[in-house]
Write an enzyme that holds these catalytic residues in place. Structure first.
Site, PDB file in Angstrom:
ATOM      1  N   ASN A  62       0.830  -1.211   0.000  1.00 52.89           N
ATOM      2  CA  ASN A  62       0.000   0.000   0.000  1.00 52.89           C
ATOM      3  C   ASN A  62       0.860   1.253   0.000  1.00 52.89           C
ATOM      4  O   ASN A  62       1.925   1.310   0.622  1.00 52.89           O
ATOM      5  CB  ASN A  62      -1.035   0.001   1.131  1.00 52.89           C
ATOM      6  CG  ASN A  62      -0.486  -0.300   2.508  1.00 52.89           C
ATOM      7  OD1 ASN A  62       0.504  -1.003   2.665  1.00 52.89           O
ATOM      8  ND2 ASN A  62      -1.125   0.244   3.516  1.00 52.89           N
ATOM      9  N   GLU A  64       0.309   5.151   0.658  1.00 51.13           N
ATOM     10  CA  GLU A  64      -0.626   6.158   1.170  1.00 51.13           C
ATOM     11  C   GLU A  64      -0.234   7.559   0.703  1.00 51.13           C
ATOM     12  O   GLU A  64       0.821   7.764   0.095  1.00 51.13           O
ATOM     13  CB  GLU A  64      -0.683   6.057   2.700  1.00 51.13           C
ATOM     14  CG  GLU A  64      -1.268   4.708   3.122  1.00 51.13           C
ATOM     15  CD  GLU A  64      -1.535   4.580   4.608  1.00 51.13           C
ATOM     16  OE1 GLU A  64      -1.092   5.443   5.399  1.00 51.13           O
ATOM     17  OE2 GLU A  64      -2.212   3.591   4.964  1.00 51.13           O
ATOM     18  N   CYS A  73      -4.271   0.620  -2.272  1.00 49.25           N
ATOM     19  CA  CYS A  73      -4.076  -0.663  -1.581  1.00 49.25           C
ATOM     20  C   CYS A  73      -2.984  -1.492  -2.265  1.00 49.25           C
ATOM     21  O   CYS A  73      -2.756  -1.380  -3.484  1.00 49.25           O
ATOM     22  CB  CYS A  73      -5.349  -1.491  -1.625  1.00 49.25           C
ATOM     23  SG  CYS A  73      -6.704  -0.853  -0.658  1.00 49.25           S
ATOM     24  N   GLU A  75      -2.996  -4.670  -3.038  1.00 45.09           N
ATOM     25  CA  GLU A  75      -3.455  -5.629  -4.054  1.00 45.09           C
ATOM     26  C   GLU A  75      -3.583  -4.961  -5.423  1.00 45.09           C
ATOM     27  O   GLU A  75      -3.239  -5.548  -6.450  1.00 45.09           O
ATOM     28  CB  GLU A  75      -4.813  -6.225  -3.658  1.00 45.09           C
ATOM     29  CG  GLU A  75      -4.780  -7.039  -2.380  1.00 45.09           C
ATOM     30  CD  GLU A  75      -5.049  -6.220  -1.113  1.00 45.09           C
ATOM     31  OE1 GLU A  75      -4.688  -5.020  -1.068  1.00 45.09           O
ATOM     32  OE2 GLU A  75      -5.619  -6.791  -0.171  1.00 45.09           O
ATOM     33  N   CYS A 112      -9.973  -5.738   0.281  1.00 43.09           N
ATOM     34  CA  CYS A 112     -11.156  -4.886   0.428  1.00 43.09           C
ATOM     35  C   CYS A 112     -12.045  -5.043  -0.813  1.00 43.09           C
ATOM     36  O   CYS A 112     -11.639  -5.638  -1.822  1.00 43.09           O
ATOM     37  CB  CYS A 112     -10.743  -3.427   0.622  1.00 43.09           C
ATOM     38  SG  CYS A 112     -10.201  -2.614  -0.891  1.00 43.09           S
ATOM     39  N   CYS A 115     -10.604  -3.808  -4.109  1.00 42.57           N
ATOM     40  CA  CYS A 115      -9.536  -4.683  -4.624  1.00 42.57           C
ATOM     41  C   CYS A 115     -10.125  -5.972  -5.190  1.00 42.57           C
ATOM     42  O   CYS A 115      -9.629  -6.491  -6.193  1.00 42.57           O
ATOM     43  CB  CYS A 115      -8.521  -4.981  -3.530  1.00 42.57           C
ATOM     44  SG  CYS A 115      -7.468  -3.568  -3.162  1.00 42.57           S
TER      45      CYS A 115
HETATM   46  N1  THU Z   1      -5.300  -1.653   2.540  1.00 42.19           N
HETATM   47  C1  THU Z   1      -4.738  -2.458   1.605  1.00 42.19           C
HETATM   48  O1  THU Z   1      -3.608  -2.249   1.158  1.00 42.19           O
HETATM   49  N2  THU Z   1      -5.463  -3.510   1.157  1.00 42.19           N
HETATM   50  C2  THU Z   1      -6.719  -3.826   1.572  1.00 42.19           C
HETATM   51  O2  THU Z   1      -7.348  -4.704   1.011  1.00 42.19           O
HETATM   52  C3  THU Z   1      -7.301  -3.097   2.698  1.00 42.19           C
HETATM   53  C4  THU Z   1      -6.615  -1.851   3.096  1.00 42.19           C
HETATM   54  C5  THU Z   1      -4.538  -0.485   2.988  1.00 42.19           C
HETATM   55  C6  THU Z   1      -5.115   0.830   2.552  1.00 42.19           C
HETATM   56  C7  THU Z   1      -4.576   1.756   3.598  1.00 42.19           C
HETATM   57  O3  THU Z   1      -3.275   2.190   3.195  1.00 42.19           O
HETATM   58  C8  THU Z   1      -4.438   0.895   4.826  1.00 42.19           C
HETATM   59  O4  THU Z   1      -4.510  -0.445   4.389  1.00 42.19           O
HETATM   60  C9  THU Z   1      -5.519   1.135   5.869  1.00 42.19           C
HETATM   61  O5  THU Z   1      -6.778   1.037   5.301  1.00 42.19           O
END
Ligand code: THU
Length: 160
Positions: A62, A64, A73, A75, A112, A115
């Site tokens: 991920n 940010e 994310c 994925e 999520c 994704c």
């Molecule tokens: N996140 C992911 O990388 N993948 C997911 O399927 C769920 C959430 C990340 C997004 C964000 O940077 C952090 O987790 C908190 O939500």
């Protein structure tokens, strides 16, 4: 009128030792990727590793952003990286792991909703299931057989 039931199969493993060697290797790569995530805001690091049928492994984590919704994310970083490098690829499986510096993530962290949809695009296109193997930092590991099993009534290009 009729009522229907959905069912999807998942295998729950107690630890790494129960995994197939290929899945264990992929999950270890996801952990390597997780440790390089850029998650200064949530402190929730996620790593993903994708195995292609040409044996290549593509990693993502991920990323940010100070403008929170502009982050992405793990994925989707991984699948789009794979799609851009290997446009004719067949995706066999994806492994995912998440860890936080706030708390111990001891439950499996599945992809999520957004994704799942992004990954499903590739499963639908290739007409072959993509396996998903996911965990937290510690604890049980879950394996599901396809994206479609995680997305009933999914949306795909056949509607367009
Ligand atoms: N996140 C992911 O990388 N993948 C997911 O399927 C769920 C959430 C990340 C997004 C964000 O940077 C952090 O987790 C908190 O939500």
């Amino acid at each position: 009128m009729k009522e229907i039931n959905f069912s999807s199969k998942a295998i729950i493993f107690d630890d790494f030792s129960q995994l197939l060697e290929e899945d264990r290797t992929l999950l270890e790569k996801a952990i390597t990727a997780r440790d390089k995530a850029y998650a200064p805001y949530s402190k929730f690091n996620v790593g993903a590793a994708i195995l292609l049928d040409n044996k290549k492994i593509i990693l993502g984590n991920n990323q940010e952003n100070a403008a929170y919704p502009s982050g992405m994310c793990a994925e989707r970083v991984a699948i789009w990286r794979a799609g851009s490098e290997y446009p004719d690829m067949i995706v066999k499986k994806i492994a995912i792991s998440a860890a936080s510096s706030h708390t111990v993530v001891d439950k499996p962290v599945g992809p999520c909703g957004a994704c799942r949809q992004a990954l499903y695009e590739y499963e639908f296109r290739q007409s072959q299931p993509i396996e998903i193997i996911f965990m937290g930092e510690t604890g049980k590991i879950i394996k599901t057989e396809s994206l479609s099993s995680l997305l009933p009534f999914s949306f795909d290009s056949s509607f367009l």
